[in-house]
Design an enzyme around this catalytic site. Structure first.
Site, PDB file in Angstrom:
ATOM      1  N   ASP A 210       0.975  -1.088   0.005  1.00 22.58           N
ATOM      2  CA  ASP A 210       0.018  -0.160   0.049  1.00 22.58           C
ATOM      3  C   ASP A 210       0.741   1.365   0.158  1.00 22.58           C
ATOM      4  O   ASP A 210       2.261   1.187   0.218  1.00 22.58           O
ATOM      5  CB  ASP A 210      -0.776  -0.079   1.417  1.00 22.58           C
ATOM      6  CG  ASP A 210       0.087  -0.204   2.614  1.00 22.58           C
ATOM      7  OD1 ASP A 210       0.533   0.915   3.040  1.00 22.58           O
ATOM      8  OD2 ASP A 210       0.448  -1.342   3.081  1.00 22.58           O
ATOM      9  N   ASP A 212       0.508   3.586   2.164  1.00 23.28           N
ATOM     10  CA  ASP A 212       0.453   4.115   3.731  1.00 23.28           C
ATOM     11  C   ASP A 212      -0.836   5.085   3.292  1.00 23.28           C
ATOM     12  O   ASP A 212      -1.967   4.996   2.973  1.00 23.28           O
ATOM     13  CB  ASP A 212       1.542   4.793   4.132  1.00 23.28           C
ATOM     14  CG  ASP A 212       1.421   5.047   5.597  1.00 23.28           C
ATOM     15  OD1 ASP A 212       0.769   3.977   6.310  1.00 23.28           O
ATOM     16  OD2 ASP A 212       1.735   5.839   6.266  1.00 23.28           O
TER      17      ASP A 212
HETATM   18  N1  LIG Z   1       1.131   1.366   5.865  1.00 25.92           N
HETATM   19  C1  LIG Z   1       1.786   0.454   6.505  1.00 25.92           C
HETATM   20  N2  LIG Z   1       2.069   1.052   7.794  1.00 25.92           N
HETATM   21  C2  LIG Z   1       2.924  -0.072   8.529  1.00 25.92           C
HETATM   22  N3  LIG Z   1       2.914  -1.325   8.412  1.00 25.92           N
HETATM   23  C3  LIG Z   1       2.386  -1.714   7.371  1.00 25.92           C
HETATM   24  N4  LIG Z   1       2.480  -3.046   6.774  1.00 25.92           N
HETATM   25  C4  LIG Z   1       1.908  -2.831   5.685  1.00 25.92           C
HETATM   26  N5  LIG Z   1       1.551  -1.831   5.382  1.00 25.92           N
HETATM   27  C5  LIG Z   1       2.002  -0.949   6.343  1.00 25.92           C
END
Ligand SMILES: Nc1ncnc2[nH]cnc12
Ligand SMILES: CSC[C@H]1O[C@H](OP(=O)(O)O)[C@H](O)[C@@H]1O
Length: 287
Positions: A210, A212
């Protein structure tokens, strides 16, 4: 054990490894408590392997609840010399798209001191070098293996480790980006510190799941989105492990195996007997 053993710590979505032969389930207790689950030992591509799901089968432990000390101590007891960590991460850079792999070469610690991250204490003081927290040799093999199986892979990068379990605020995410980090996760920092103290090489295959919450053109991170990307890429992660294990059949020649050589400050005769016994698998060869 004569042949070097490779450890794999599976993260979110990787709770078992396929293709192992001579499989055994090994339940260990350690002086630091119980590991996340039973270790699965076996042979992959002719190489001895040990697998452990970081959060336990069925994903039962929060990043702050994982007993990292027990997990790494157990790996040491089972003869593991190199650990491949597999982790889901958020991308902090446009060019690292969901589905890409990153082989980080640095960590930035934003955990909040809630995790036991050293084997030292209770009468024995030690300080290992941690300037380069990931084993460069193992990381190179992971990078080559990732390319070999056709994954879009970024070589190097800084993994910022937050406490969690909540994802970051948008302000945090933007500030982390301004610091130049590449990916974000919640688990790798205690593991890497402890692996170094245990003289075990540590390398990470980070799967970007992703963006974030900083990317205006993408939805904010959610567990649903993370799981969807993991499901699409778990086979690739397994293939990387298989390809890496083949390349890891030789013994190591990096410095990780001697990380404790000059690290212990405490005079040998002052180390309490109980502490000495507890740390025997780690520091015994130096006492
Ligand atoms: N955006 C994110 N922040 C922290 N841990 C994660 N693991 C997968 N995506 C994450
Ligand atoms: C399910 S997203 C958050 C979760 O996933 C990562 O875990 P792991 O490194 O074990 O794959 C992240 O660090 C969080 O624990």
């Amino acid at each position: 054990m004569s042949q070097p053993t490779i450890g794999v710590i599976g993260g979110s979505g990787l709770y078992e490894i396929e293709g192992l032969t001579d499989v055994q389930e090994v339940l260990l207790d350690t002086p630091f408590g119980a590991p996340s689950d039973a270790y699965i030992t076996g042979t992959l591509e002719g190489v001895k392997m040990v697998f452990l799901p970081r959060h336990g089968q069925g994903h039962r432990f929060l990043p702050s609840e994982v007993n990292y000390r027990a997990n790494i101590y157990g790996m040491k007891k089972l003869g593991v010399e190199r650990i491949i960590s597999v982790s889901a991460v958020g991308s902090m850079k446009e060019e690292i798209a969901p589905g890409h792999m990153v082989i980080p070469d640095q960590f930035f610690d934003r955990t909040q001191g809630k995790r036991a991250s050293t084997f030292f204490g209770e009468g024995v003081v030690g300080h290992v070098q941690f300037a380069d927290p990931l084993c460069a040799d193992l990381s190179e093999i992971l990078y080559q293996s990732s390319l070999e199986v056709g994954a879009t892979t970024h070589k190097g990068g800084t993994y910022i480790c937050i406490e969690g379990p909540n994802f970051s605020t948008r302000a945090e995410s933007n500030i982390y980006r301004s610091w130049g980090v590449d990916v974000i996760g919640m688990t790798n920092i205690p593991e890497a510190r402890l692996a170094r103290e245990a003289e075990i090489c540590y390398g990470t295959v980070a799967l970007a799941t992703d963006y974030d919450c900083w990317h205006e053109g993408h939805d904010d991170v959610s567990v649903e989105a993370v799981i969807a990307i993991i499901q699409q890429n778990v086979a690739t992660a397994r293939n990387i492990i298989k390809a890496a294990v083949k390349r890891l059949s030789q013994s190591r020649s990096c410095a990780c195996g001697e990380a404790l050589k000059f690290a212990v400050m405490t005079h040998k005769e002052l180390i309490p007997e109980q502490t000495r016994q507890r740390l025997e698998p780690l520091i015994g060869k130096y006492l």
